[in-house]
Design a protein around this motif. Sequence first.
Motif, PDB file in Angstrom:
ATOM      1  N   GLY A  69       0.882  -1.285   0.035  1.00 11.28           N
ATOM      2  CA  GLY A  69      -0.035  -0.006  -0.180  1.00 11.28           C
ATOM      3  C   GLY A  69       0.940   1.422   0.051  1.00 11.28           C
ATOM      4  N   ARG A  70       2.177   1.188   0.146  1.00 11.75           N
ATOM      5  CA  ARG A  70       2.918   2.449   0.314  1.00 11.75           C
ATOM      6  C   ARG A  70       4.179   2.396  -0.877  1.00 11.75           C
ATOM      7  N   LYS A  71       4.839   1.200  -1.289  1.00 11.24           N
ATOM      8  CA  LYS A  71       5.973   1.305  -2.078  1.00 11.24           C
ATOM      9  C   LYS A  71       5.953  -0.101  -2.677  1.00 11.24           C
ATOM     10  N   LEU A  72       6.319   0.200  -3.910  1.00 16.36           N
ATOM     11  CA  LEU A  72       6.693  -1.047  -5.004  1.00 16.36           C
ATOM     12  C   LEU A  72       7.876  -0.677  -6.001  1.00 16.36           C
ATOM     13  N   THR A  73       8.860  -1.543  -5.897  1.00 12.75           N
ATOM     14  CA  THR A  73       9.956  -1.466  -6.951  1.00 12.75           C
ATOM     15  C   THR A  73       9.904  -2.671  -7.735  1.00 12.75           C
ATOM     16  N   LEU A  74       9.966  -2.391  -9.244  1.00 14.73           N
ATOM     17  CA  LEU A  74      10.086  -3.324 -10.176  1.00 14.73           C
ATOM     18  C   LEU A  74      11.267  -3.318 -10.794  1.00 14.73           C
ATOM     19  N   ARG A  75      12.296  -4.277 -10.874  1.00 16.96           N
ATOM     20  CA  ARG A  75      13.372  -4.289 -11.415  1.00 16.96           C
ATOM     21  C   ARG A  75      13.270  -5.201 -12.640  1.00 16.96           C
ATOM     22  N   THR A  76      13.870  -4.732 -13.617  1.00 15.03           N
ATOM     23  CA  THR A  76      13.963  -5.291 -15.158  1.00 15.03           C
ATOM     24  C   THR A  76      15.416  -5.477 -15.465  1.00 15.03           C
ATOM     25  N   GLU A  77      15.575  -6.782 -15.900  1.00 13.75           N
ATOM     26  CA  GLU A  77      17.098  -6.852 -16.313  1.00 13.75           C
ATOM     27  C   GLU A  77      16.956  -7.649 -17.549  1.00 13.75           C
ATOM     28  N   HIS A  78      17.612  -6.986 -18.643  1.00 17.75           N
ATOM     29  CA  HIS A  78      17.510  -7.273 -19.985  1.00 17.75           C
ATOM     30  C   HIS A  78      18.836  -7.124 -20.610  1.00 17.75           C
ATOM     31  N   GLY A  79      19.394  -8.039 -20.998  1.00 17.69           N
ATOM     32  CA  GLY A  79      20.724  -8.036 -21.479  1.00 17.69           C
ATOM     33  C   GLY A  79      21.795  -7.151 -20.608  1.00 17.69           C
ATOM     34  N   SER A  80      22.221  -6.064 -21.335  1.00 17.56           N
ATOM     35  CA  SER A  80      23.230  -5.216 -20.347  1.00 17.56           C
ATOM     36  C   SER A  80      22.522  -4.100 -19.700  1.00 17.56           C
ATOM     37  N   VAL A  81      21.090  -4.242 -19.658  1.00 17.38           N
ATOM     38  CA  VAL A  81      20.253  -3.149 -19.053  1.00 17.38           C
ATOM     39  C   VAL A  81      19.876  -3.498 -17.649  1.00 17.38           C
ATOM     40  N   THR A  82      19.804  -2.791 -16.641  1.00 17.56           N
ATOM     41  CA  THR A  82      19.062  -3.202 -15.452  1.00 17.56           C
ATOM     42  C   THR A  82      18.198  -1.780 -15.066  1.00 17.56           C
ATOM     43  N   ALA A  83      16.890  -1.744 -14.840  1.00 17.59           N
ATOM     44  CA  ALA A  83      16.005  -0.559 -14.757  1.00 17.59           C
ATOM     45  C   ALA A  83      15.389  -0.916 -13.325  1.00 17.59           C
ATOM     46  N   ASP A  84      15.126  -0.036 -12.516  1.00 20.83           N
ATOM     47  CA  ASP A  84      14.474   0.098 -11.416  1.00 20.83           C
ATOM     48  C   ASP A  84      13.282   1.223 -11.443  1.00 20.83           C
ATOM     49  N   TYR A  85      12.169   0.774 -11.369  1.00 18.77           N
ATOM     50  CA  TYR A  85      10.899   1.305 -11.339  1.00 18.77           C
ATOM     51  C   TYR A  85      10.105   1.383  -9.855  1.00 18.77           C
ATOM     52  N   THR A  86      10.302   2.523  -9.437  1.00 15.21           N
ATOM     53  CA  THR A  86       9.889   2.639  -7.897  1.00 15.21           C
ATOM     54  C   THR A  86       8.828   3.629  -7.685  1.00 15.21           C
ATOM     55  N   TYR A  87       7.616   3.015  -7.280  1.00 20.12           N
ATOM     56  CA  TYR A  87       6.492   3.870  -7.017  1.00 20.12           C
ATOM     57  C   TYR A  87       6.211   4.055  -5.693  1.00 20.12           C
ATOM     58  N   ASP A  88       5.972   5.255  -5.038  1.00 22.56           N
ATOM     59  CA  ASP A  88       5.634   5.663  -3.749  1.00 22.56           C
ATOM     60  C   ASP A  88       4.344   6.270  -3.554  1.00 22.56           C
ATOM     61  N   LEU A  89       3.354   5.759  -2.682  1.00 19.39           N
ATOM     62  CA  LEU A  89       2.458   6.195  -2.453  1.00 19.39           C
ATOM     63  C   LEU A  89       2.262   6.878  -0.962  1.00 19.39           C
ATOM     64  N   VAL A  90       1.882   7.932  -0.966  1.00 20.34           N
ATOM     65  CA  VAL A  90       1.809   8.862   0.671  1.00 20.34           C
ATOM     66  C   VAL A  90       0.400   9.480   0.560  1.00 20.34           C
ATOM     67  N   ASP A  91      -0.412   9.096   1.851  1.00 18.13           N
ATOM     68  CA  ASP A  91      -1.560   9.480   1.901  1.00 18.13           C
ATOM     69  C   ASP A  91      -1.702  11.309   2.364  1.00 18.13           C
ATOM     70  N   VAL A  92      -2.229  11.975   1.571  1.00 14.24           N
ATOM     71  CA  VAL A  92      -2.207  13.527   1.697  1.00 14.24           C
ATOM     72  C   VAL A  92      -3.720  13.834   1.873  1.00 14.24           C
ATOM     73  N   ALA A  93      -4.031  15.196   2.235  1.00 15.24           N
ATOM     74  CA  ALA A  93      -5.387  15.767   2.244  1.00 15.24           C
ATOM     75  C   ALA A  93      -6.309  15.586   1.157  1.00 15.24           C
ATOM     76  N   GLU A  94      -5.848  15.553  -0.212  1.00 15.68           N
ATOM     77  CA  GLU A  94      -6.459  15.647  -1.217  1.00 15.68           C
ATOM     78  C   GLU A  94      -6.402  14.225  -1.778  1.00 15.68           C
ATOM     79  N   GLY A  95      -5.857  13.289  -1.353  1.00 14.65           N
ATOM     80  CA  GLY A  95      -6.118  11.688  -1.729  1.00 14.65           C
ATOM     81  C   GLY A  95      -4.699  11.017  -1.526  1.00 14.65           C
TER      82      GLY A  95
END
Length: 138
Positions: A69-95
């Motif tokens: 519910g707060r944080k998720l990191t996806l790592r893709t390793e493909h050939g010579s490439v490593t990529a991390d996509y990190t999604y952070d969710l923070v509860d704020v007054a507007e949503g």
Amino acid sequence: MARVISTSETIRKSPAEVWEVLTDWPKATAWMPSVMSMQAEGLTQVGTKINYKTRRDTFHSTITELDEGRKLTLRTEHGSVTADYTYDLVDVAEGTKVSLNATCELSGHQWFGPILRLMMRFTDGSQIKKLKSMAEAS
């Protein structure tokens, strides 16, 4: 790793509602512009493999970090490439404030790095805006 994408949006939904959309892998094609199909090999937990297809190839990501519910990191390793996509969710007054930080590392062929990072920004830089549209429509 070099930072490629750093963006955020405030979504007018609760963190639980946004998390549900974020981790609905088959429906991720609606907010991940370059992805044609996506499927998880199990529950959303650290170590789970996420398989996805783009117009160019088939890729495999692994959930490397998870705070339900707060944080998720996806790592893709493909050939010579490593990529991390990190999604952070923070509860704020507007949503929920959702941030995406993506990094990329390239071993070998260093001349290709700037081109690859530009391609990532172009194809994935709008993910959070599209996630917002999808989450707020549901």
